[in-house]
Design a protein around this motif. Structure first.
Motif, PDB file in Angstrom:
ATOM      1  N   LEU A  84       1.672  -8.547   5.196  1.00  0.00           N
ATOM      2  CA  LEU A  84       0.761  -7.463   5.566  1.00  0.00           C
ATOM      3  C   LEU A  84       0.987  -6.975   6.992  1.00  0.00           C
ATOM      4  O   LEU A  84       0.154  -6.260   7.541  1.00  0.00           O
ATOM      5  CB  LEU A  84      -0.700  -7.903   5.390  1.00  0.00           C
ATOM      6  N   HIS A 104       3.127  -2.152   0.808  1.00  0.00           N
ATOM      7  CA  HIS A 104       2.175  -1.103   1.180  1.00  0.00           C
ATOM      8  C   HIS A 104       2.159   0.020   0.151  1.00  0.00           C
ATOM      9  O   HIS A 104       1.124   0.643  -0.079  1.00  0.00           O
ATOM     10  CB  HIS A 104       2.407  -0.585   2.604  1.00  0.00           C
ATOM     11  N   LEU A 140      -5.085  -0.993   5.389  1.00  0.00           N
ATOM     12  CA  LEU A 140      -5.610  -2.361   5.342  1.00  0.00           C
ATOM     13  C   LEU A 140      -7.132  -2.406   5.281  1.00  0.00           C
ATOM     14  O   LEU A 140      -7.702  -3.360   4.758  1.00  0.00           O
ATOM     15  CB  LEU A 140      -5.113  -3.167   6.546  1.00  0.00           C
ATOM     16  N   THR A 145      -7.258  -1.148  -1.052  1.00  0.00           N
ATOM     17  CA  THR A 145      -6.508  -2.366  -0.734  1.00  0.00           C
ATOM     18  C   THR A 145      -7.251  -3.589  -1.240  1.00  0.00           C
ATOM     19  O   THR A 145      -6.662  -4.480  -1.851  1.00  0.00           O
ATOM     20  CB  THR A 145      -6.240  -2.470   0.782  1.00  0.00           C
ATOM     21  N   PHE A 163      -1.811 -14.356   4.049  1.00  0.00           N
ATOM     22  CA  PHE A 163      -1.582 -13.013   4.542  1.00  0.00           C
ATOM     23  C   PHE A 163      -0.837 -13.116   5.876  1.00  0.00           C
ATOM     24  O   PHE A 163      -1.381 -13.631   6.849  1.00  0.00           O
ATOM     25  CB  PHE A 163      -2.904 -12.274   4.786  1.00  0.00           C
ATOM     26  N   MET A 165      -0.104 -11.333   8.832  1.00  0.00           N
ATOM     27  CA  MET A 165      -0.704 -10.154   9.453  1.00  0.00           C
ATOM     28  C   MET A 165       0.088  -9.692  10.676  1.00  0.00           C
ATOM     29  O   MET A 165       0.931 -10.418  11.181  1.00  0.00           O
ATOM     30  CB  MET A 165      -2.146 -10.463   9.887  1.00  0.00           C
TER      31      MET A 165
END
Length: 191
Positions: A84, A104, A140, A145, A163, A165
């Motif tokens: 992500l 994405h 996000l 999402t 995740f 990030m």
């Protein structure tokens, strides 16, 4: 078995500092982290772990992949690792695999999850990005999402979702998203 399988050659793993691939002495720090995370997450009834860092270059993606591999060596766990970090995606380079589409794009509703995901072994799925997203923070923080992530979890039923990030000080991407995670691991610095 529906997803393409990616194997990481030992030499490439070593160059990328992926030491948890097959276990052993070099994997011990990740194995200890794995055991602590499993215990804590089970005790609390948690399943979603966000991994972030203050700034770029701290090793959060390396830790994310190593931890996912250490968890996946527990054959009774199904693990899902999602890249992500939509500003500087890197997991595809580490694995040496370019997905057909980016994660994405799945979250935007323009691709199928199977187009951005690969399997490593029997119980680890990694969803990748080939390029950065145009509006990562907005994506996000969107309801679409949350719905797309819930759909992935319903379909693949992972025990633990990691995740990977973006760094905390790079943008506001994490601010709105972290409410979707049960807990977070902050990687302070590489080495």
């Amino acid at each position: 078995a529906a997803l393409p399988e990616v194997t990481l050659p030992e030499g490439q793993a070593q160059r990328s500092r992926i030491t948890a691939l097959s276990g052993g002495r070099d994997a011990a720090p990740y194995d200890m982290l794995r055991s602590r995370i499993i215990r804590m997450m089970k005790d609390k009834g948690w399943s979603r772990l966000a991994i972030t860092s203050p700034e770029a270059g701290c090793g959060k993606s390396t830790v994310s992949l190593n931890l996912a591999l250490a968890l996946a060596r527990q054959k009774d766990l199904k693990v899902l690792l999602l890249d992500l970090d939509f500003r500087r995606p890197s997991l595809h380079r580490t694995l040496g695999y370019d997905p057909e589409k980016s994660l994405h794009e799945y979250l935007e509703g323009t691709a199928d999850f199977e187009q951005c995901a690969v399997r490593m072994g029997e119980n680890l799925i990694v969803a990748l990005n080939l390029a950065s997203s145009r509006a990562p923070s907005e994506l996000l923080q969107s309801q679409s999402t949350r719905d797309a992530l819930d759909a992935v979890e319903r379909r693949w039923r992972p025990d633990i979702v990691i995740f990977d990030m973006s760094p905390m000080l790079a943008s506001d991407d994490n601010v709105g998203f972290l409410g979707n995670a049960d807990c977070a691991l902050l990687i302070a610095a590489a080495e």
